[in-house]
Scaffold this motif. Sequence first.
Motif, short mmCIF file in Angstrom:
data_model
loop_
_atom_site.label_atom_id
_atom_site.label_comp_id
_atom_site.label_asym_id
_atom_site.label_seq_id
_atom_site.Cartn_x
_atom_site.Cartn_y
_atom_site.Cartn_z
N GLY A 13 26.67 0.61 -30.46
CA GLY A 13 26.86 1.42 -29.38
C GLY A 13 27.13 0.92 -27.96
N TRP A 14 26.21 0.08 -27.72
CA TRP A 14 25.98 -0.64 -26.53
C TRP A 14 27.60 -1.58 -26.17
CZ3 TRP A 14 23.11 -5.62 -24.71
CH2 TRP A 14 22.97 -5.69 -23.48
N PRO A 23 32.33 9.70 -18.22
CA PRO A 23 31.76 9.01 -19.48
C PRO A 23 30.37 8.85 -19.58
CG PRO A 23 33.64 7.96 -18.44
CD PRO A 23 33.28 9.04 -17.61
N SER A 24 29.70 8.85 -18.36
CA SER A 24 28.13 8.93 -18.32
C SER A 24 27.35 10.03 -18.66
CB SER A 24 27.69 8.71 -16.73
OG SER A 24 28.09 7.64 -16.29
N PHE A 48 28.04 10.00 -22.60
CA PHE A 48 27.21 9.07 -23.47
C PHE A 48 25.89 9.51 -23.38
CE2 PHE A 48 24.01 5.69 -23.48
CZ PHE A 48 24.54 4.97 -24.49
N PRO A 70 29.96 0.16 -17.14
CA PRO A 70 30.22 -0.39 -18.51
C PRO A 70 30.86 -1.38 -18.64
CG PRO A 70 30.72 1.92 -18.36
CD PRO A 70 30.19 1.56 -16.85
N GLN A 82 30.55 -5.18 -21.09
CA GLN A 82 31.69 -5.33 -21.96
C GLN A 82 32.26 -6.62 -21.76
OE1 GLN A 82 33.96 -1.63 -21.51
NE2 GLN A 82 33.15 -0.96 -23.78
N THR A 103 30.70 0.96 -26.04
CA THR A 103 30.68 1.85 -24.75
C THR A 103 30.43 1.10 -23.50
OG1 THR A 103 28.34 2.45 -24.79
CG2 THR A 103 30.17 3.96 -26.18
#
Length: 143
Positions: free
Chosen positions: A94-95, A115-116, A119, A25, A29, A98
């Motif tokens: 959301g993208w 986290p995966s 999500f 992620p 980001q 996260t």
Amino acid sequence: MQRLTALLAGLVFGAGVTVSGMVNPLKVQNFLDLIGAWDPTLLLVMGGALAVTLAGYAFVLQKPKPLFTEDFQLPSTSTIDARLICGAVIFGIGWGMTGFCPGPAIASLAFGLLPSFVFVATMALGMIAVRLLTRVSRQMADG
């Protein structure tokens, strides 16, 4: 044969997003952080994917029909409506928040990171909620 082909396509996709680092992620980001630690690799991955997709469609759509089904499953509408715009906005938010989008998030489950799983679980709940709300709104509209 159709399921085997789908499995192989999914495995190739998963391997591609894993090798390119898109299951991380922070890659996404950092791509969105234009004034900080900007990382352009997502742009290169997207460009490569777009080039392969365009070439693939150009080749495949010249055929009279697909290999493992009766007809091509292409979009039947090009209408841009409120539902499409709202979905795109929710996806983008959301993208950005996260760093995950659905495909790479599912591929990242192989690493077993919490986290995966969080999500993917919340994504599934959101999909179920949209289906239920759509069904209820259609029933209300029908009277």
